[in-house]
Design a protein around this motif. Structure first.
Motif, PDB file in Angstrom:
ATOM      1  N   ILE A   1       0.844  -1.239  -0.194  1.00 33.06           N
ATOM      2  CA  ILE A   1       0.346  -0.350  -0.150  1.00 33.06           C
ATOM      3  C   ILE A   1       1.178   1.568   0.072  1.00 33.06           C
ATOM      4  O   ILE A   1       2.072   1.453   0.476  1.00 33.06           O
ATOM      5  N   GLY A   2       0.216   2.457  -0.787  1.00 31.70           N
ATOM      6  CA  GLY A   2       1.222   3.712  -0.663  1.00 31.70           C
ATOM      7  C   GLY A   2       0.008   4.873   0.651  1.00 31.70           C
ATOM      8  O   GLY A   2      -1.213   4.276   1.066  1.00 31.70           O
ATOM      9  N   ILE A   3       0.650   5.107   1.057  1.00 32.44           N
ATOM     10  CA  ILE A   3       0.510   6.364   2.551  1.00 32.44           C
ATOM     11  C   ILE A   3       0.961   7.669   1.828  1.00 32.44           C
ATOM     12  O   ILE A   3       2.080   7.881   2.419  1.00 32.44           O
ATOM     13  N   GLU A   4      -0.244   8.706   2.519  1.00 33.47           N
ATOM     14  CA  GLU A   4       0.302   9.978   2.364  1.00 33.47           C
ATOM     15  C   GLU A   4      -0.501  10.118   3.873  1.00 33.47           C
ATOM     16  O   GLU A   4      -1.898  10.147   4.591  1.00 33.47           O
ATOM     17  N   GLY A   5       0.789  10.792   4.889  1.00 36.10           N
ATOM     18  CA  GLY A   5       0.388  11.120   6.317  1.00 36.10           C
ATOM     19  C   GLY A   5       1.546  12.337   6.875  1.00 36.10           C
ATOM     20  O   GLY A   5       2.147  12.409   6.086  1.00 36.10           O
ATOM     21  N   GLU A   6       1.016  11.575   7.948  1.00 40.04           N
ATOM     22  CA  GLU A   6       1.875  12.969   8.572  1.00 40.04           C
ATOM     23  C   GLU A   6       2.440  12.572   9.773  1.00 40.04           C
ATOM     24  O   GLU A   6       2.201  11.787  10.862  1.00 40.04           O
ATOM     25  N   LEU A   7       3.979  12.751  10.412  1.00 38.11           N
ATOM     26  CA  LEU A   7       4.681  12.374  11.379  1.00 38.11           C
ATOM     27  C   LEU A   7       4.178  12.454  13.031  1.00 38.11           C
ATOM     28  O   LEU A   7       3.985  13.902  13.015  1.00 38.11           O
ATOM     29  N   PHE A   8       3.897  11.676  13.976  1.00 34.00           N
ATOM     30  CA  PHE A   8       3.784  12.466  15.590  1.00 34.00           C
ATOM     31  C   PHE A   8       4.475  10.477  15.920  1.00 34.00           C
ATOM     32  O   PHE A   8       5.227   9.899  16.137  1.00 34.00           O
ATOM     33  N   LYS A   9       4.919  11.524  17.238  1.00 35.72           N
ATOM     34  CA  LYS A   9       5.473  10.277  18.469  1.00 35.72           C
ATOM     35  C   LYS A   9       4.009  10.058  19.409  1.00 35.72           C
ATOM     36  O   LYS A   9       3.563  10.612  19.637  1.00 35.72           O
ATOM     37  N   THR A  10       4.130   8.824  19.365  1.00 34.94           N
ATOM     38  CA  THR A  10       3.132   7.783  20.542  1.00 34.94           C
ATOM     39  C   THR A  10       3.448   8.318  21.962  1.00 34.94           C
ATOM     40  O   THR A  10       4.274   8.878  22.426  1.00 34.94           O
ATOM     41  N   GLN A  11       2.621   7.746  23.052  1.00 33.88           N
ATOM     42  CA  GLN A  11       2.484   8.674  23.815  1.00 33.88           C
ATOM     43  C   GLN A  11       4.175   7.260  24.541  1.00 33.88           C
ATOM     44  O   GLN A  11       4.703   8.335  25.813  1.00 33.88           O
ATOM     45  N   VAL A  12       4.689   6.830  23.654  1.00 33.06           N
ATOM     46  CA  VAL A  12       5.699   6.083  24.308  1.00 33.06           C
ATOM     47  C   VAL A  12       6.797   6.074  23.385  1.00 33.06           C
ATOM     48  O   VAL A  12       7.997   5.794  23.967  1.00 33.06           O
ATOM     49  N   GLY A  13       6.803   7.740  23.347  1.00 28.85           N
ATOM     50  CA  GLY A  13       7.491   8.328  21.522  1.00 28.85           C
ATOM     51  C   GLY A  13       8.029   7.628  20.757  1.00 28.85           C
ATOM     52  O   GLY A  13       9.128   7.456  20.336  1.00 28.85           O
ATOM     53  N   GLU A  14       7.400   6.150  20.218  1.00 32.12           N
ATOM     54  CA  GLU A  14       7.303   5.633  19.264  1.00 32.12           C
ATOM     55  C   GLU A  14       7.352   6.856  17.502  1.00 32.12           C
ATOM     56  O   GLU A  14       6.122   6.921  17.493  1.00 32.12           O
ATOM     57  N   LYS A  15       7.866   6.932  17.342  1.00 28.70           N
ATOM     58  CA  LYS A  15       8.396   7.864  15.686  1.00 28.70           C
ATOM     59  C   LYS A  15       6.843   6.720  14.764  1.00 28.70           C
ATOM     60  O   LYS A  15       6.900   5.863  14.632  1.00 28.70           O
ATOM     61  N   THR A  16       5.746   7.531  14.412  1.00 28.61           N
ATOM     62  CA  THR A  16       4.725   7.005  13.743  1.00 28.61           C
ATOM     63  C   THR A  16       4.625   7.863  12.471  1.00 28.61           C
ATOM     64  O   THR A  16       4.565   9.343  12.299  1.00 28.61           O
ATOM     65  N   VAL A  17       3.696   7.422  11.508  1.00 25.67           N
ATOM     66  CA  VAL A  17       2.875   7.998  10.486  1.00 25.67           C
ATOM     67  C   VAL A  17       1.251   8.198  10.824  1.00 25.67           C
ATOM     68  O   VAL A  17       0.816   7.162  10.566  1.00 25.67           O
ATOM     69  N   MET A  18       1.016   9.267  10.877  1.00 23.62           N
ATOM     70  CA  MET A  18      -0.465   9.356  10.860  1.00 23.62           C
ATOM     71  C   MET A  18      -1.167   9.069   9.234  1.00 23.62           C
ATOM     72  O   MET A  18      -0.757   9.702   8.567  1.00 23.62           O
ATOM     73  N   VAL A  19      -1.788   8.373   9.525  1.00 27.40           N
ATOM     74  CA  VAL A  19      -2.123   7.700   7.647  1.00 27.40           C
ATOM     75  C   VAL A  19      -3.855   9.040   7.178  1.00 27.40           C
ATOM     76  O   VAL A  19      -4.292   8.855   7.981  1.00 27.40           O
ATOM     77  N   LYS A  20      -3.394   9.887   6.202  1.00 28.98           N
ATOM     78  CA  LYS A  20      -4.029  10.980   6.473  1.00 28.98           C
ATOM     79  C   LYS A  20      -4.967   9.826   4.417  1.00 28.98           C
ATOM     80  O   LYS A  20      -6.472  10.608   4.852  1.00 28.98           O
ATOM     81  N   SER A  21      -4.452   9.326   3.818  1.00 31.08           N
ATOM     82  CA  SER A  21      -4.985   8.479   3.034  1.00 31.08           C
ATOM     83  C   SER A  21      -4.270   6.793   2.245  1.00 31.08           C
ATOM     84  O   SER A  21      -3.212   7.487   2.464  1.00 31.08           O
ATOM     85  N   PHE A  22      -4.665   6.449   2.292  1.00 31.48           N
ATOM     86  CA  PHE A  22      -4.104   5.189   1.322  1.00 31.48           C
ATOM     87  C   PHE A  22      -4.633   4.213   0.499  1.00 31.48           C
ATOM     88  O   PHE A  22      -5.476   4.945  -0.476  1.00 31.48           O
ATOM     89  N   THR A  23      -3.791   3.835  -0.459  1.00 32.73           N
ATOM     90  CA  THR A  23      -3.582   3.718  -2.092  1.00 32.73           C
ATOM     91  C   THR A  23      -3.892   1.930  -2.114  1.00 32.73           C
ATOM     92  O   THR A  23      -1.997   2.342  -1.707  1.00 32.73           O
ATOM     93  N   LEU A  24      -3.776   1.296  -2.337  1.00 29.44           N
ATOM     94  CA  LEU A  24      -3.864  -0.182  -2.373  1.00 29.44           C
ATOM     95  C   LEU A  24      -3.146  -0.327  -3.857  1.00 29.44           C
ATOM     96  O   LEU A  24      -3.736  -0.166  -5.435  1.00 29.44           O
ATOM     97  N   LEU A  25      -2.124  -0.490  -3.497  1.00 34.56           N
ATOM     98  CA  LEU A  25      -0.911  -0.903  -4.982  1.00 34.56           C
ATOM     99  C   LEU A  25      -0.679  -2.134  -5.164  1.00 34.56           C
ATOM    100  O   LEU A  25      -0.040  -2.527  -6.800  1.00 34.56           O
ATOM    101  N   THR A  26      -0.866  -3.027  -3.917  1.00 37.41           N
ATOM    102  CA  THR A  26      -0.789  -4.496  -4.994  1.00 37.41           C
ATOM    103  C   THR A  26      -1.012  -5.231  -4.224  1.00 37.41           C
ATOM    104  O   THR A  26      -1.026  -5.481  -2.653  1.00 37.41           O
ATOM    105  N   LYS A  27      -2.747  -6.183  -4.494  1.00 37.31           N
ATOM    106  CA  LYS A  27      -3.081  -7.093  -3.787  1.00 37.31           C
ATOM    107  C   LYS A  27      -2.534  -8.271  -3.411  1.00 37.31           C
ATOM    108  O   LYS A  27      -2.180  -8.716  -4.899  1.00 37.31           O
ATOM    109  N   ALA A  28      -1.407  -9.405  -2.392  1.00 38.58           N
ATOM    110  CA  ALA A  28      -1.430 -10.656  -1.957  1.00 38.58           C
ATOM    111  C   ALA A  28      -2.235 -10.946  -2.379  1.00 38.58           C
ATOM    112  O   ALA A  28      -3.264 -11.826  -1.153  1.00 38.58           O
ATOM    113  N   LEU A  29      -1.785 -12.263  -3.727  1.00 36.57           N
ATOM    114  CA  LEU A  29      -3.107 -13.139  -3.755  1.00 36.57           C
ATOM    115  C   LEU A  29      -2.729 -14.896  -2.122  1.00 36.57           C
ATOM    116  O   LEU A  29      -3.107 -15.683  -2.149  1.00 36.57           O
TER     117      LEU A  29
END
Length: 563
Positions: free
Chosen positions: A108-136
């Motif tokens: 998948i492809g993701i457009e998003g913004e960066l933030f840290k969780t309460q435990v300090g984990e660097k994370t991407v907040m997903v604003k939109s996503f696109t299916l790029l390849t379905k794994a069969l």
């Protein structure tokens, strides 16, 4: 082949995705501008990013979900929130597409913004996503229970080598081996280029398989109506270029030898060969030490590497031992001045596997290989080989019975071979003719007479030293991998045999043990299998009857190998 239940479910999801008007394999460019690595190294709260990768895990909790995305640089945590992704009333994209129709392994492809969780984990907040390849097909991911125990690891060697794509996707440590492999090639190339040696390419399809003593693969050129041979070495072509006026040439070559396969041999392998004019084998020993020290640091950041129980020190200088002295040290037998008959008698007396087709060179090689080679753990140069062993090597300046040749031994294996190159065309012709005589005696690894190479030497080749290094074996020692299959993306494998599907449980268990070893003593395999005599006999008969294994008898006992 029937589809598994999971594969059937994934195809049903694929159909539903298409019915929703979503293309599961879109053709358009996806504008990736970050990787998991750059996100972590250049992290800024609120920064907008576009990333893509494979969905490797997810924890869905109602309208929110944490997941992991894996790209070429590693993994990054991503956060799916229904209201961030679906701002209006229609929540289909999250409730149906993300929660129900996506699977682990989908790309998948993701457009998003960066933030840290309460435990300090660097994370991407997903604003939109696109299916790029379905794994069969589901990835063979390991499972972890509540106590942290790991099950169903994808670690069966045969499956991993056959499905390297899956191996790389689920075993990140495997990728690191191949990253280091590329670092090795780059380090070696830069070392040569800094000294202004010239990288070249020479033919893979050759009219004569020259430059080494090995059995070639043979093919046929329809238009010319001639046999051609897959390259066993590139030596004679590189020396032609020295004749033509290059002072230093090198090549990373794919070579092919129609010989046995084991943990250190693959029929297709990579060698590096370099030839430098106006040098000799003494200079080349110094050069090789400096090269390998440089490469060890480039690959591992240190001159030391671990291989099995051994720590290898690549820092120069390396010890230098003559072949005569080595055999004398480990057997008490002095090969100097010995006839072919005397060498043959000694080898037989020592239970070394030899036959009457072997000349002096091969007999000495077998003695050294059996009695001496395995004793050299740290990098050691074995020098001054008998003339019969080295048909392309210059006669020793102090002893006409010897040649100016060395091999570099590490952990009981040869990783480099080098000469003061033979440039006397008359002497070279006599050496080729001696090889032809061995071929007439039945030696199918004897060298061909290369008339064009002899013609090139007659134009005059300057004094030259050449070096060949087995790149696959070298990277094995630098990455602590005892099997060559671990350092080749796609090692040669036996065809997937339908007979395997018909094996009973005992046969499958014995066969899996055998595949890992490829060849072993029958008694050792029986002990590992732990079967009763009746089940053991039945299993071996089943495997040999289905042509999945064969038993052979040697002077050392009974051996079994997979077919």
């Amino acid at each position: 082949m029937p589809l598994s239940e999971q594969e059937q479910v994934r195809r049903q999801k694929l159909q539903k995705i298409r019915e929703m008007g979503i293309e599961p394999f879109p053709a358009a460019l996806y504008p990736v501008d970050h990787t998991s690595k750059t996100i972590k190294s250049d992290f800024e709260e609120g920064k907008k990013v576009v990333i893509a990768g494979r969905l490797m895990s997810r924890r869905i909790q109602g309208k929110a979900s944490f997941a992991e995305l894996q790209d070429s640089q590693g993994r990054i945590q991503v956060y799916f929130n229904r209201d961030e992704i679906c701002e209006g009333e229609d929540k289909t994209l999250y409730n149906d597409v993300y929660k129900k129709l996506l699977d682990i392994g989908d790309i998948i492809g993701i457009e998003g913004e960066l933030f840290k969780t309460q435990v300090g984990e660097k994370t991407v907040m997903v604003k939109s996503f696109t299916l790029l390849t379905k794994a069969l097909k589901p990835l063979p991911l390991p499972k972890v229970d509540a106590d942290g125990n790991v099950y169903d690891k994808f670690n069966d060697p045969e499956q991993r080598y056959r499905q390297r794509y899956a191996d790389l996707a689920v075993n990140p440590q495997v990728k690191e081996v191949f990253v280091k492999r590329t670092k090795l090639f780059n380090a070696m190339r830069s070392f040569f280029n800094e000294r202004e040696y010239f990288e070249v390419e020479t033919p893979i399809l050759q009219p004569i398989p020259g430059g080494a003593a090995a059995r070639p693969f043979v093919t046929h050129h329809n238009s010319l109506d001639i046999p051609l041979y897959m390259r066993i070495a590139n030596e004679l072509y590189l020396k032609r270029l020295i004749v033509g006026g290059f002072d230093g040439v090198y090549e990373f070559s794919k070579n092919f030898r129609n010989e046995g396969m084991d943990r250190t041999h693959n029929p297709e392998f990579t060698a590096m060969e370099i030839y430098v004019a106006y040098k000799d084998y003494n200079w080349m020993m110094d050069f090789t030490e400096q090269l390998l020290e440089h490469c060890a640091i480039a690959v591992n950041g240190t001159t030391k590497s671990t291989f099995g129980d051994h720590e290898i020190e690549w820092k120069a200088p390396y010890p230098r031992v003559t072949m005569r002295q080595s055999i004398l040290d480990f057997t008490g037998f002095d090969i100097a001045g010995k006839s072919e008959k005397e060498l043959y008698a000694f080898a037989k007396a020592e239970n070394i596997e030899v036959d009457e087709t072997m000349g002096k060179g091969k007999l000495i090689d077998e003695i050294f290989g059996e009695k001496c080679e395995g004793n050299y753990i740290q990098p050691t140069f074995i020098t001054d080989y008998p003339k019969e062993m080295s048909p392309l090597c210059k006669q020793h300046r102090d002893n006409p019975e010897l040649t100016e040749r060395f091999e570099l031994m590490v952990c009981g294996k040869e990783i480099a071979n080098a000469y003061s190159e033979l440039n006397d065309p008359i002497d070279q012709r006599e050496r080729f003719e001696a090889q032809a005589a061995l071929a007439d005696r039945g030696d199918d690894e004897a060298m061909f007479i290369d008339q064009d190479f002899l013609r090139a030497l007659e134009y005059g080749m300057p004094p030259t030293s050449g070096l060949g290094i087995g790149m696959d074996r070298l990277i094995m020692f630098l990455t602590n991998n005892p099997s060559i299959q671990e350092v080749l993306f796609f090692p040669q494998m036996k065809p997937e045999n339908k007979a395997k599907a018909d094996l009973n449980e005992e046969e499958k268990m014995v066969f899996e043990l055998l595949i890992k070893a490829q060849k072993m003593e029958l008694a050792d395999l029986k002990e590992q299998a732990g079967l009763s005599n009746k089940k053991w006999d039945k299993s071996i008969k089943g495997l040999t009857g289905k042509k999945l294994a064969k038993v052979s008898k040697t002077d050392d006992g009974l051996f079994i190998e997979s077919m």
